[in-house]
Design a protein around this motif. Structure first.
Motif, PDB file in Angstrom:
ATOM      1  N   LEU A 154     -16.345  23.257  -6.611  1.00 48.35           N
ATOM      2  CA  LEU A 154     -15.228  22.920  -7.305  1.00 48.35           C
ATOM      3  C   LEU A 154     -15.676  23.166  -8.800  1.00 48.35           C
ATOM      4  CD1 LEU A 154     -12.875  20.641  -5.466  1.00 48.35           C
ATOM      5  CD2 LEU A 154     -12.914  22.839  -5.164  1.00 48.35           C
ATOM      6  N   GLY A 155     -17.462  22.452  -9.185  1.00 50.64           N
ATOM      7  CA  GLY A 155     -17.622  22.309 -10.081  1.00 50.64           C
ATOM      8  C   GLY A 155     -16.537  20.936 -10.603  1.00 50.64           C
ATOM      9  N   VAL A 156     -17.606  20.229 -12.348  1.00 53.55           N
ATOM     10  CA  VAL A 156     -17.151  19.177 -12.275  1.00 53.55           C
ATOM     11  C   VAL A 156     -15.331  19.005 -12.733  1.00 53.55           C
ATOM     12  CG1 VAL A 156     -17.568  17.663 -14.333  1.00 53.55           C
ATOM     13  CG2 VAL A 156     -19.129  18.659 -13.220  1.00 53.55           C
ATOM     14  N   GLY A 157     -15.192  20.429 -13.881  1.00 49.55           N
ATOM     15  CA  GLY A 157     -13.907  20.376 -14.240  1.00 49.55           C
ATOM     16  C   GLY A 157     -12.064  20.426 -12.451  1.00 49.55           C
TER      17      GLY A 157
ATOM     18  N   ASN B 193     -18.883  10.429 -13.612  1.00 48.96           N
ATOM     19  CA  ASN B 193     -17.660  10.744 -14.156  1.00 48.96           C
ATOM     20  C   ASN B 193     -16.753  11.723 -13.911  1.00 48.96           C
ATOM     21  OD1 ASN B 193     -17.736   8.176 -16.098  1.00 48.96           O
ATOM     22  ND2 ASN B 193     -18.937   9.246 -17.578  1.00 48.96           N
ATOM     23  N   SER B 194     -17.144  12.853 -12.911  1.00 52.18           N
ATOM     24  CA  SER B 194     -15.996  13.469 -12.413  1.00 52.18           C
ATOM     25  C   SER B 194     -15.115  12.993 -11.401  1.00 52.18           C
ATOM     26  CB  SER B 194     -16.628  14.448 -11.494  1.00 52.18           C
ATOM     27  OG  SER B 194     -17.413  14.094 -10.299  1.00 52.18           O
ATOM     28  N   ALA B 195     -14.885  11.663 -10.876  1.00 48.98           N
ATOM     29  CA  ALA B 195     -13.774  11.347  -9.427  1.00 48.98           C
ATOM     30  C   ALA B 195     -13.890   9.663  -9.999  1.00 48.98           C
ATOM     31  CB  ALA B 195     -15.185  10.501  -8.620  1.00 48.98           C
ATOM     32  N   GLY B 196     -14.734   8.748 -10.302  1.00 46.82           N
ATOM     33  CA  GLY B 196     -13.838   7.282 -10.396  1.00 46.82           C
ATOM     34  C   GLY B 196     -12.887   7.434 -11.932  1.00 46.82           C
ATOM     35  N   MET B 197     -13.604   7.543 -13.310  1.00 49.39           N
ATOM     36  CA  MET B 197     -12.750   7.549 -13.985  1.00 49.39           C
ATOM     37  C   MET B 197     -11.885   8.368 -14.273  1.00 49.39           C
ATOM     38  SD  MET B 197     -14.091   5.105 -15.909  1.00 49.39           S
ATOM     39  CE  MET B 197     -13.686   4.966 -17.479  1.00 49.39           C
ATOM     40  N   PRO B 198     -11.274   9.774 -13.695  1.00 51.10           N
ATOM     41  CA  PRO B 198      -9.963  10.478 -13.802  1.00 51.10           C
ATOM     42  C   PRO B 198      -9.028   9.358 -13.538  1.00 51.10           C
ATOM     43  CG  PRO B 198     -11.968  11.979 -13.091  1.00 51.10           C
ATOM     44  CD  PRO B 198     -12.551  10.762 -13.279  1.00 51.10           C
ATOM     45  N   ILE B 199     -10.083   8.987 -11.986  1.00 52.99           N
ATOM     46  CA  ILE B 199      -8.322   8.054 -11.117  1.00 52.99           C
ATOM     47  C   ILE B 199      -8.431   6.661 -12.010  1.00 52.99           C
ATOM     48  CG2 ILE B 199      -8.866   6.856  -8.942  1.00 52.99           C
ATOM     49  CD1 ILE B 199     -10.806   8.031  -7.977  1.00 52.99           C
TER      50      ILE B 199
ATOM     51  N   PRO C 267       0.896  -1.112   0.329  1.00 56.14           N
ATOM     52  CA  PRO C 267       0.482   0.124   0.297  1.00 56.14           C
ATOM     53  C   PRO C 267       0.628   1.201   0.140  1.00 56.14           C
ATOM     54  CG  PRO C 267      -0.705  -1.465   1.573  1.00 56.14           C
ATOM     55  CD  PRO C 267       0.819  -2.232   1.098  1.00 56.14           C
ATOM     56  N   SER C 268       0.133   2.665  -0.877  1.00 60.67           N
ATOM     57  CA  SER C 268       1.661   3.382  -0.690  1.00 60.67           C
ATOM     58  C   SER C 268       0.743   4.213   0.186  1.00 60.67           C
ATOM     59  CB  SER C 268       0.662   4.588  -1.782  1.00 60.67           C
ATOM     60  OG  SER C 268      -1.024   4.829  -0.957  1.00 60.67           O
ATOM     61  N   GLU C 269       2.007   5.216   0.618  1.00 61.08           N
ATOM     62  CA  GLU C 269       1.816   6.532   1.795  1.00 61.08           C
ATOM     63  C   GLU C 269       0.579   6.896   1.894  1.00 61.08           C
ATOM     64  OE1 GLU C 269       4.386   7.031   4.486  1.00 61.08           O
ATOM     65  OE2 GLU C 269       4.932   4.899   3.335  1.00 61.08           O
ATOM     66  N   GLU C 270      -0.168   7.840   2.609  1.00 59.51           N
ATOM     67  CA  GLU C 270      -1.499   8.614   2.393  1.00 59.51           C
ATOM     68  C   GLU C 270      -0.798  10.047   1.606  1.00 59.51           C
ATOM     69  OE1 GLU C 270      -4.353   9.179   5.848  1.00 59.51           O
ATOM     70  OE2 GLU C 270      -2.781  11.399   6.012  1.00 59.51           O
ATOM     71  N   VAL C 271      -1.737  10.141   0.643  1.00 62.81           N
ATOM     72  CA  VAL C 271      -1.073  11.216   0.557  1.00 62.81           C
ATOM     73  C   VAL C 271      -2.609  12.463   0.458  1.00 62.81           C
ATOM     74  CG1 VAL C 271       0.084  10.909  -1.595  1.00 62.81           C
ATOM     75  CG2 VAL C 271      -1.936  10.539  -2.023  1.00 62.81           C
ATOM     76  N   LEU C 272      -2.111  14.204   0.335  1.00 66.20           N
ATOM     77  CA  LEU C 272      -2.861  14.553   0.522  1.00 66.20           C
ATOM     78  C   LEU C 272      -2.891  16.039  -0.036  1.00 66.20           C
ATOM     79  CD1 LEU C 272      -5.182  16.534   2.187  1.00 66.20           C
ATOM     80  CD2 LEU C 272      -3.264  17.157   3.435  1.00 66.20           C
ATOM     81  N   PHE C 273      -3.947  15.775  -1.154  1.00 67.34           N
ATOM     82  CA  PHE C 273      -4.324  17.293  -1.806  1.00 67.34           C
ATOM     83  C   PHE C 273      -4.809  18.327  -1.648  1.00 67.34           C
ATOM     84  CE2 PHE C 273      -5.829  19.090  -6.294  1.00 67.34           C
ATOM     85  CZ  PHE C 273      -4.896  19.976  -6.531  1.00 67.34           C
ATOM     86  N   LYS C 274      -5.045  19.029  -1.839  1.00 68.81           N
ATOM     87  CA  LYS C 274      -6.275  20.658  -1.149  1.00 68.81           C
ATOM     88  C   LYS C 274      -6.812  21.239  -2.295  1.00 68.81           C
ATOM     89  CE  LYS C 274      -4.427  20.503   3.240  1.00 68.81           C
ATOM     90  NZ  LYS C 274      -3.622  21.730   3.743  1.00 68.81           N
ATOM     91  N   ASP C 275      -8.054  21.925  -2.342  1.00 70.33           N
ATOM     92  CA  ASP C 275      -8.296  22.346  -3.625  1.00 70.33           C
ATOM     93  C   ASP C 275      -9.674  23.473  -2.834  1.00 70.33           C
ATOM     94  OD1 ASP C 275      -9.218  24.457  -5.824  1.00 70.33           O
ATOM     95  OD2 ASP C 275      -9.397  22.403  -7.144  1.00 70.33           O
ATOM     96  N   LYS C 276      -9.675  24.954  -2.873  1.00 70.07           N
ATOM     97  CA  LYS C 276     -10.829  25.403  -2.507  1.00 70.07           C
ATOM     98  C   LYS C 276     -10.565  25.346  -1.154  1.00 70.07           C
ATOM     99  CE  LYS C 276     -12.017  27.868  -6.636  1.00 70.07           C
ATOM    100  NZ  LYS C 276     -12.459  27.248  -7.760  1.00 70.07           N
ATOM    101  N   ASN C 277     -10.252  24.491   0.015  1.00 73.92           N
ATOM    102  CA  ASN C 277     -11.051  24.016   1.509  1.00 73.92           C
ATOM    103  C   ASN C 277     -11.568  22.483   1.383  1.00 73.92           C
ATOM    104  OD1 ASN C 277     -10.200  26.613   2.333  1.00 73.92           O
ATOM    105  ND2 ASN C 277     -12.668  27.031   2.248  1.00 73.92           N
ATOM    106  N   SER C 278     -11.469  22.438  -0.356  1.00 65.92           N
ATOM    107  CA  SER C 278     -11.513  21.163  -0.386  1.00 65.92           C
ATOM    108  C   SER C 278     -10.283  19.942   0.120  1.00 65.92           C
ATOM    109  CB  SER C 278     -12.425  20.046  -1.144  1.00 65.92           C
ATOM    110  OG  SER C 278     -13.709  20.594  -1.564  1.00 65.92           O
ATOM    111  N   LYS C 279     -10.725  18.246   0.774  1.00 67.72           N
ATOM    112  CA  LYS C 279      -9.261  18.016   1.407  1.00 67.72           C
ATOM    113  C   LYS C 279      -9.869  16.928   0.555  1.00 67.72           C
ATOM    114  CE  LYS C 279      -7.505  19.389   5.658  1.00 67.72           C
ATOM    115  NZ  LYS C 279      -7.698  19.063   7.515  1.00 67.72           N
ATOM    116  N   PHE C 280      -8.264  15.946  -0.141  1.00 64.66           N
ATOM    117  CA  PHE C 280      -8.489  14.971  -0.887  1.00 64.66           C
ATOM    118  C   PHE C 280      -7.551  13.759  -0.490  1.00 64.66           C
ATOM    119  CE2 PHE C 280     -10.626  17.864  -3.827  1.00 64.66           C
ATOM    120  CZ  PHE C 280     -12.003  17.416  -4.323  1.00 64.66           C
ATOM    121  N   PHE C 281      -8.073  12.355   0.438  1.00 58.16           N
ATOM    122  CA  PHE C 281      -7.030  12.369   0.758  1.00 58.16           C
ATOM    123  C   PHE C 281      -6.797  11.102  -0.509  1.00 58.16           C
ATOM    124  CE2 PHE C 281      -7.707  13.724   4.327  1.00 58.16           C
ATOM    125  CZ  PHE C 281      -6.847  14.074   5.398  1.00 58.16           C
TER     126      PHE C 281
END
Length: 205
Positions: free
Chosen positions: A112-115, A81-87, A13-27
């Protein structure tokens, strides 16, 4: 055309990573998996860990060659298609399989909008795969060799000469050995055993 007999996956398993955009957090997380059944286990653990998050989006792919690849992408309530397919797109671009990538989102109050979502999920998946150790593995065929004890030396000689890996053996009056052979060598090795009198070799599924 030569049969492809290697594939890429991640070793742990990978290390946990964190991406932030406009106060939303994505782990982001990447896990090695063997079967579809492994997916729920990992998602359940992350749901306990991030029980206040809003979305647990993921994509995975299993199978080692083009004939038996299976994938699934899940938006978990995000726009279609805004989350699963980009992953999943990142799993494809890293050319890995037997892998699950999960991105957990905490909503920060600003849409954040779909984009924006596509970019956030794609980037987090990319970061998770970047944080993973990618390894190359061979695709192997398993064979069961059956023979009488008196033919043991002949069978063992072929195994030693070809550096074959023994997975399991029962050496009694009726002997049985399970070997693992790299896919591209499987026909050649099977023929070697087929030419030995009183020895049978069959593929193990």
């Amino acid at each position: 055309m030569m049969q492809k007999d290697t594939y890429k996956t991640i070793s742990k398993p990978s290390e946990e990573v964190l991406f932030k955009d406009k106060n939303s957090k994505f782990f982001g997380y990447a896990f090695p998996i063997k079967h579809e059944n492994d997916v729920k286990e990992h998602i359940d653990v992350l749901k306990k860990k991030h029980h206040t998050a809003g979305h647990w989006c993921y994509a995975y792919q299993t199978g080692m060659d083009e004939a038996n690849l299976y994938f699934r992408a899940n938006d978990d309530g995000e726009p279609n298609n805004s989350a699963g397919m980009p992953i999943y797109g990142q799993i494809q671009s890293y050319d890995v399989t037997n892998v699950l990538v999960v991105v957990v989102r905490y909503f920060g109050g600003v849409k954040l909008g779909v984009g924006g979502l596509i970019n956030a999920y794609k980037t987090t998946a990319q970061m998770a795969l970047d944080a993973s150790k990618i390894v190359k593995r061979t695709i192997n065929q398993q064979f069961v060799i059956r023979f009488d004890y008196k033919n043991m030396n002949k069978v063992m000689r072929v195994i030693k000469e070809n550096n074959l890996k023994i997975l399991d053996q029962t050496l009694e009056l009726d002997c049985q050995i399970v070997i693992s052979v790299r896919l591209k060598d499987s026909t050649k090795i099977a023929k070697k055993f087929e030419t030995i009198y009183e020895v049978s070799i069959t593929e193990q599924n």
